[in-house]
Design an enzyme around this catalytic site. Structure first.
Site, PDB file in Angstrom:
ATOM      1  N   ASN A 163       0.836  -1.192   0.000  1.00  0.00           N
ATOM      2  CA  ASN A 163       0.000   0.000   0.000  1.00  0.00           C
ATOM      3  C   ASN A 163       0.876   1.250   0.000  1.00  0.00           C
ATOM      4  OD1 ASN A 163      -2.620   1.584   0.723  1.00  0.00           O
ATOM      5  ND2 ASN A 163      -1.155   2.200   2.291  1.00  0.00           N
ATOM      6  N   GLU A 164       0.809   2.033  -1.052  1.00  0.00           N
ATOM      7  CA  GLU A 164       1.310   3.412  -1.137  1.00  0.00           C
ATOM      8  C   GLU A 164       2.818   3.587  -1.031  1.00  0.00           C
ATOM      9  OE1 GLU A 164      -0.996   5.861   1.557  1.00  0.00           O
ATOM     10  OE2 GLU A 164      -2.621   6.024   0.092  1.00  0.00           O
ATOM     11  N   GLU A 165       3.590   2.523  -1.154  1.00  0.00           N
ATOM     12  CA  GLU A 165       5.037   2.713  -1.028  1.00  0.00           C
ATOM     13  C   GLU A 165       5.653   3.327  -2.281  1.00  0.00           C
ATOM     14  OE1 GLU A 165       7.245  -0.448   0.613  1.00  0.00           O
ATOM     15  OE2 GLU A 165       5.974  -0.597   2.387  1.00  0.00           O
ATOM     16  N   SER A 224      -0.269  -0.302  -4.620  1.00  0.00           N
ATOM     17  CA  SER A 224      -1.504   0.448  -4.808  1.00  0.00           C
ATOM     18  C   SER A 224      -1.347   1.808  -4.139  1.00  0.00           C
ATOM     19  CB  SER A 224      -2.696  -0.295  -4.203  1.00  0.00           C
ATOM     20  OG  SER A 224      -3.896   0.416  -4.388  1.00  0.00           O
ATOM     21  N   HIS A 242      -5.414   6.355  -5.912  1.00  0.00           N
ATOM     22  CA  HIS A 242      -5.843   6.817  -4.589  1.00  0.00           C
ATOM     23  C   HIS A 242      -6.064   8.319  -4.706  1.00  0.00           C
ATOM     24  CE1 HIS A 242      -3.867   3.333  -2.094  1.00  0.00           C
ATOM     25  NE2 HIS A 242      -4.543   2.887  -3.134  1.00  0.00           N
TER      26      HIS A 242
END
Length: 902
Positions: free
Chosen positions: A482-484, A537, A555
């Protein structure tokens, strides 16, 4: 999900040595094999003698009863040492627990039949996290990863009576902090501790394979747990045992299924002949195929592949597209007498494709195709269900997953900052037809992928969990993190590190690519039975841009986050697949009452701020910003809570309907978030106790298979008709313009065709065309879809902000009557009643509809189900509308601060 971006310099040019060697341990999970029994033991725990925390907490080195599975926090609460961690503002005073070293002890006896077998093994399904395990005084294994399954052979080490298993859990903060502090440049973390238990510039969470949310997030508390959080199991066998069973789909259509049963058998020291039998049972339990093989099993692991064919297979479909049929596969090494020589799993037959087709505009689609059918993904993100995961029951999982299906969702994203859910989660998802986007457990920031030991630990973790869960048809994607990637590329993490140490920055990024671009992709390819992999993501799978509206998943936090755009900005953001977006709200009053007294319920009070994690407790300022834009300033804390829910529901409805109306360019809408980890303010639509917020009732309408997307922006209403069904629909579209007192100003009606699995735009109407000179503050437009004069979908459009509308207070009349096995609440109003909320306080009652607009001359009956009697329900009933809340709006009271400009 992350909105307040934190970064703490860069990373040092040397490794933090992360992994501990496991002694006599092999990480391996057997999916669907009922081979081991939970260890029957008497468990106890204590603070390790000599620990520094004993100075402030003397006497905790005495043994106390423990619950396994469990955690040190819940054991301390059960022992009366601490109070409820969720009540009041307890969090700050409990951070010492995460700094302590804790010891658990199990005393147990072993049956004679187990002792007689040649081989025995202890399996630890969850050790949190740095654990030193000994059996009968001798070292057994050391663990360093809470997400792995740890196995240890105990052949000849068990006794009939008086066995003692000891596990010492080292504080992850104290274990890693000296090494992290020694780094001249530190990798960016997530949420720094406000409590002083860990320096803000030296966070250890990214270096430890432990659920990231335990270190705190912007929707939950910081409780750095320790303990045996999943079961400990003891198994025994003689010559051989089944260690894995899986079913690979080779080809599948409505006429024919070609499958391969993958069976792994572990043989003892000597080779032997064995008979293997596999039965395939259809969804009704009827045997459709039996396979028998005579084999020579070599010492060690034996991998067998057995072909299976099924004619006219009954395929598994997501909800709304077909049935959730599942087959059962049973395997047995014949002649064996132990459970270790049998295996069973239940699985659905389906194909899955992540379709990414280039388009003429230079973009690329992103859609899930199940059994050859593109599916528009409707749903939400899932976070952990509790700060202490051992407390999560199957019943609680079913409650919230059933709520998702009841709100017409067909997909959930299991977010990467928690833990890999129990098999029960996926069993229920399989049954309900909910697709699952499954993240690997990386929640944000950056990881030390440059460290070979860290990478090896993650690969073992991934293999454990993919093998454990791969038979579930609900899982349709494995996502690296997630979001890295977007944190590195878009938030300044990569730029800052490059400026400080460009050589090491390149090394860190290469470590990321190696871990998420190569290692995890390979595990999914090898073990995932054809389920696709996605590296992060949001991302475009390591393409140049990470968070793009034309390619990959998106996102979107410019609404709510920074720069806090108005909710109408949702209508101007059209992604390929929206995997995160959201607005916050407080839960209902009874949930707030569970953690805060009436006197504590002030918008800027310490208990309320302790349960508002966004902006380090200042998130209510952001909430007020959004409430005031549309609804004005609330006069009390209760009104603030109510308006937060209205704002959340109406705002997310705009976004979700826009996403659906943009089909097929957009093929998914997953809002943040479905559920809560504790009671407090958050982006959830279902609160910690299972109560639906207004958003969840709205979701049932805006995610319905047939819906009207009438979306007004800048004086124009775009009308699209949504049909997720696999057949076209014939209907009538009726547009009525009314005033707030119910007088019809004008009406038009036309025949329409809703194409199958499509959004059909039918009109773009200006305010002038709709209002025809009427006062916009006193008018509304009702868009209704009818079949046989029955309204099957509707949507109301307003032309002015609620704070500018003449909404009257106290207009709704109600009557509650008993009717068969339920009650009926009859509602009517002489004028427009917006955002009607039905509440029964602390009385347990379930309403089948809520959070709707009640139009004049349009009475509505709502079914109420409760075990309470009629008089109790009547006394508890409370109705609230925007008219009640905004009537005679006053200036901000002193307990409601004016939000700062951002």
């Amino acid at each position: 999900m992350q909105y307040v971006r934190t970064k703490f310099g860069s990373i040092q040019n040397r490794f933090i040595r992360f992994g501990w060697l496991a002694l006599l341990a092999v990480s391996c999970t057997v999916a669907g094999v009922a081979s081991a029994a939970p260890l029957q033991a008497q468990w106890s725990f204590r603070l390790l003698p000599g620990d520094a925390q004993l100075q402030a907490h003397p006497g905790l080195d005495a043994w106390r009863p423990a619950q396994v599975p469990g955690s040190v926090h819940t054991d301390l609460q059960a022992a009366g040492v601490i109070g409820d961690p969720y009540v009041g503002a307890a969090e700050a005073g409990l951070q010492w627990i995460g700094l302590g070293d804790w010891e658990y002890r199990a005393r147990f006896d072993v049956e004679a039949t187990t002792l007689k077998r040649r081989h025995a093994e202890l399996r630890f399904d969850g050790l949190d996290t740095f654990a030193e395990v000994s059996l009968n005084g001798a070292p057994l294994l050391r663990a360093d990863n809470a997400h792995r399954t740890w196995r240890a052979r105990v052949d000849g080490r068990l006794k009939a009576t008086g066995n003692e298993l000891r596990i010492v859990f080292r504080s992850p903060i104290r274990t890693l902090l000296p090494q992290v502090q020694a780094m001249p440049h530190k990798i960016a973390g997530n949420y720094p501790s406000p409590y002083g238990d860990e320096p803000k510039d030296a966070m250890v969470g990214n270096f430890v394979r432990k659920p990231a949310y335990h270190f705190g997030w912007d929707w939950g508390p910081r409780y750095v747990t320790a303990g045996v959080w999943r079961a400990v199991q003891l198994s025994s066998w003689d010559d051989n045992r089944i260690t894995d069973l899986a079913v690979r789909t080779d080809t599948l259509d409505e006429a024919h299924a070609a499958l391969t049963v993958l069976l792994q058998v572990e043989q003892g020291d000597a080779a032997s002949n064995a008979s293997v039998a596999v039965d395939v049972l259809d969804p009704d339990g009827k045997r459709v195929q039996r396979i028998e093989r005579q084999l020579m099993l070599r010492p060690g692991s034996n991998d067998l592949q057995l072909p299976v064919t099924i004619e006219q297979p009954r395929r598994w479909w997501p909800v709304g597209q077909g049935a959730q049929d599942r087959y059962t596969v049973q395997a047995r090494v014949e002649g064996g007498r132990s459970d270790e020589q049998q295996a069973r799993l239940r699985t659905g037959l389906r194909t899955v494709e992540l379709r990414r087709e280039n388009d003429a505009q230079g973009g690329q689609g992103f859609s899930f195709v199940i059994n050859g059918v593109p599916v528009f993904a409707k749903g939400a993100n899932v976070i952990p269900f509790d700060a202490f995961p051992a407390r999560v029951t199957r019943e609680r999982l079913r409650r919230d997953l059933q709520a998702a299906r009841d709100a017409n969702m067909n997909m959930l994203r299991n977010w990467g900052g928690g833990y890999y859910e129990d098999d029960a989660f996926f069993d229920i998802a399989d049954e309900l037809g909910l697709l699952v986007w499954q993240d690997f457990m990386f929640g944000g920031g950056m990881q030390p992928g440059y460290d070979p030991a860290f990478r090896a630990s993650v690969v073992a973790e991934a293999r454990d969990n993919v093998r454990r869960l791969r038979h579930h048809p609900s899982i349709v994607l494995w996502c690296g993190n997630n979001e890295e990637e977007t944190a590195w590329k878009d938030w300044g993490h990569g730029k800052d590190l490059t400026a400080a140490d460009p050589v090491f920055a390149a090394k860190v990024w290469q470590g990321y690519v190696d871990l998420f671009g190569t290692d995890l992709r390979a595990v999914v390819a090898e073990e995932g039975l054809g389920v696709p992999y996605w590296s992060s993501s949001p991302s475009n799978d390591l393409d140049a841009k990470a968070n793009d509206s034309t390619r990959g998943d998106k996102h979107y936090w410019q609404v709510w986050g920074n720069p806090a755009l108005p909710v109408t900005a949702y209508l101007r953001e059209t992604p390929r697949f929206m995997s995160e977006y959201g607005l916050q709200a407080w839960p209902q009053q009874s949930t707030i009452d569970a953690f805060a007294t009436g006197q504590e319920q002030q918008i800027d009070g310490p208990v309320i701020q302790a349960h508002q994690k966004f902006m380090a407790g200042k998130g209510n300022e952001r909430l007020l910003h959004y409430i005031q834009m549309e609804y004005g300033t609330p006069r009390s804390f209760a009104d603030f809570v109510y308006l937060s829910r209205v704002m959340q529901a109406e705002g997310i409805a705009l976004a979700a309907l826009h996403h659906r109306a943009s089909r097929p360019y957009t093929m998914g809408s997953l809002y943040w978030q479905l559920n809560d980890v504790w009671p407090g303010a958050s982006w959830s639509s279902v609160d910690y106790y299972g109560h639906w917020k207004a958003l969840h009732f709205h979701a049932r309408r805006f995610f319905a298979d047939v819906a009207v997307a009438a979306l007004r922006d800048e004086g124009v209403t775009r009308v699209s008709l949504l049909n997720d069904g696999r057949s076209a629909l014939q209907a009538q579209l009726r547009i009525r313009v009314l005033d707030v007192d119910g007088r019809q100003l004008h009406q038009q009606q036309q025949a329409v065709t809703l194409a199958a699995q499509a959004a059909t735009e039918v009109a773009r109407l200006s305010d002038a065309a709709l209002l025809q000179g009427a006062d916009p503050r006193r008018s509304l437009a009702m868009f209704e879809l009818l079949q046989d004069d029955t309204v099957i979908a509707e949507r109301v459009v307003y032309f002015a902000a609620a704070k500018d509308q003449p909404l009257a207070a106290g207009q709704v009349a109600s009557a509650l009557v008993a009717q068969g096995d339920h009650y009926l609440l009859r509602l009517r109003s002489p004028s427009l009643a917006r955002a009607l909320w039905i509440d029964f306080g602390n009385v347990d009652a379930r309403v089948e509809d809520n959070a709707f607009d009640l139009l004049p001359a349009s009475p509505r009956d709502v079914v109420v189900r409760s075990r309470a009697d009629l008089s109790t329900l009547r006394a508890a009933l409370r109705l609230q509308t925007l008219g009640d809340t905004l009537h005679s709006t006053l200036a901000p009271p002193q307990d409601v601060p004016t939000p700062r400009t951002r």
